[in-house]
Scaffold this motif. Structure first.
Motif, PDB file in Angstrom:
ATOM      1  N   THR A   1       0.829  -1.184   0.000  1.00 53.40           N
ATOM      2  CA  THR A   1       0.000   0.000   0.000  1.00 53.40           C
ATOM      3  C   THR A   1       0.867   1.237   0.000  1.00 53.40           C
ATOM      4  OG1 THR A   1      -0.104  -0.049   2.412  1.00 53.40           O
ATOM      5  CG2 THR A   1      -1.917  -1.086   1.236  1.00 53.40           C
TER       6      THR A   1
ATOM      7  N   GLN B   1      -0.114   4.520   0.544  1.00 52.77           N
ATOM      8  CA  GLN B   1      -0.512   5.665   1.325  1.00 52.77           C
ATOM      9  C   GLN B   1       0.082   5.628   2.723  1.00 52.77           C
ATOM     10  OE1 GLN B   1      -2.536   3.212   0.323  1.00 52.77           O
ATOM     11  NE2 GLN B   1      -4.319   2.979   1.611  1.00 52.77           N
TER      12      GLN B   1
ATOM     13  N   SER C   1      -6.163   8.205   8.677  1.00 56.90           N
ATOM     14  CA  SER C   1      -7.220   7.206   8.853  1.00 56.90           C
ATOM     15  C   SER C   1      -8.418   7.473   7.948  1.00 56.90           C
ATOM     16  CB  SER C   1      -7.688   7.185  10.313  1.00 56.90           C
ATOM     17  OG  SER C   1      -6.642   6.793  11.172  1.00 56.90           O
ATOM     18  N   ASP C   2      -8.715   8.743   7.732  1.00 56.25           N
ATOM     19  CA  ASP C   2      -9.875   9.117   6.920  1.00 56.25           C
ATOM     20  C   ASP C   2      -9.578   9.103   5.422  1.00 56.25           C
ATOM     21  OD1 ASP C   2     -11.225   9.462   9.278  1.00 56.25           O
ATOM     22  OD2 ASP C   2     -11.105  11.652   9.278  1.00 56.25           O
ATOM     23  N   GLY C   3      -8.329   8.831   5.056  1.00 54.13           N
ATOM     24  CA  GLY C   3      -7.973   8.782   3.645  1.00 54.13           C
ATOM     25  C   GLY C   3      -7.695  10.129   3.011  1.00 54.13           C
TER      26      GLY C   3
ATOM     27  N   ARG D   1      -4.110  10.438   1.587  1.00 55.49           N
ATOM     28  CA  ARG D   1      -4.030   9.665   0.348  1.00 55.49           C
ATOM     29  C   ARG D   1      -4.609  10.457  -0.822  1.00 55.49           C
ATOM     30  NH1 ARG D   1      -1.597   6.587  -3.179  1.00 55.49           N
ATOM     31  NH2 ARG D   1      -2.897   5.027  -4.172  1.00 55.49           N
ATOM     32  N   GLN D   2      -5.742  11.096  -0.610  1.00 50.68           N
ATOM     33  CA  GLN D   2      -6.369  11.896  -1.659  1.00 50.68           C
ATOM     34  C   GLN D   2      -5.479  13.062  -2.072  1.00 50.68           C
ATOM     35  OE1 GLN D   2     -10.153  13.025  -0.002  1.00 50.68           O
ATOM     36  NE2 GLN D   2     -10.872  10.905   0.174  1.00 50.68           N
TER      37      GLN D   2
END
Length: 286
Positions: A24, A26, A264-266, A269-270
């Protein structure tokens, strides 16, 4: 894409705070730190009451910032900084930016900012003088090539397996070739990135694997006809970037918790996909 020689210097640092999964890319959520205060705008002892003072270097380079304007919210690190501020309850108008040289920021002594965001690699040595938040970015390994190379424009790992790839000996970059790309031919090994760059320019290899900050520097400032082919899936224990705070800062726990929630909320990554993969032309190879 242009970055600074400073980036090249720390881009090869070995010590990291957080190990990532091999599959992964992220930032992985860090354990939430224990904090001794409410992490709210009204309770945080910031440099200026009710305001959040964030520092970075001058000039601030792409893709981490855009147009040397940290306050425009554009670029990966500017966007991360405002996301952290929002987690802590600060509106955009509550954020003040200040400029601090990289070397001055990591030096011991009181700081005139609440946190600094400037591609600071987290190392045990630096943690003797300053605090770091949980990581907001784990450095990716990246393939670069000349525009004329047969691998320029390829989008899949499978399309790289017939390529002649090279990397500096003993690096995570070399490990990424052997463990992730797994080319049909043995990777070429070089004593330094300078030697590897010469091999790329001379056509002795089709592609060179380096970490992403170094890839931005090489393609933006060193080799005019070099391009980023793409980022590889994460491998090993990558270098990590963290927000820098004063040593034993009362804000460290709250800032780390904010970064952890964004991971944790992504959200991290975004932001990574937008500013480092899409806008900066460093797509992910799958």
């Amino acid at each position: 894409m242009v970055t600074t020689p400073r980036t090249l210097a720390f881009a090869t640092a070995a010590a990291v705070l957080l190990a990532a999964s091999a599959c992964t890319p992220q930032v992985q959520p860090a354990p939430m730190p224990t904090v001794s205060m409410a992490c709210t705008k009204d309770s945080l002892p910031t440099e200026t009451a009710g305001k959040l003072t964030i520092a970075t270097d001058e000039p601030a380079y792409q893709p981490w910032f855009v147009d040397d304007k940290p306050d425009n919210g554009q670029g990966f690190e500017s966007a991360v900084a405002y996301a952290v501020a929002e987690q802590l309850g600060y509106a955009r108008d509550d954020v003040t930016w200040t400029r601090v040289r990289f070397d001055a920021a990591i030096a011991p002594g009181p700081k005139n900012f609440d946190f600094d965001i400037n591609q600071f690699s987290i190392t045990d040595e630096r943690k003797q003088a300053v605090d770091f938040s949980a990581p907001y970015y784990l450095v990716r390994q990246t393939v670069i090539a000349l525009k004329s190379s047969k691998i320029a424009g390829r989008t899949a790992l499978a399309e790289l397996r017939d390529a002649r790839l090279g990397a500096q000996v003993g690096t995570t970059s070399y490990q990424a070739i052997t463990d992730v790309v797994r080319p049909k031919s043995e990777p070429r090994v070089y004593n330094s990135n300078d030697d590897a760059k010469k091999a790329l320019q001379n056509g002795q290899i089709d592609g060179l694997v380096v970490d992403l900050p170094t890839a931005f520097y090489i393609t933006g400032a060193e080799i005019d006809d070099a391009v980023i082919v793409g980022q590889l899936p994460q491998v090993g224990s990558p270098e990590a970037f963290g927000l820098l705070l004063d040593k034993d800062s009362p804000l460290t726990g709250c800032v780390s918790a904010a970064v952890g929630r964004l991971a944790s909320d992504g959200v991290l990554r975004q932001l990574e996909e937008k500013w480092l993969a899409q806008d900066a032309g460093a797509p992910e190879l799958t």
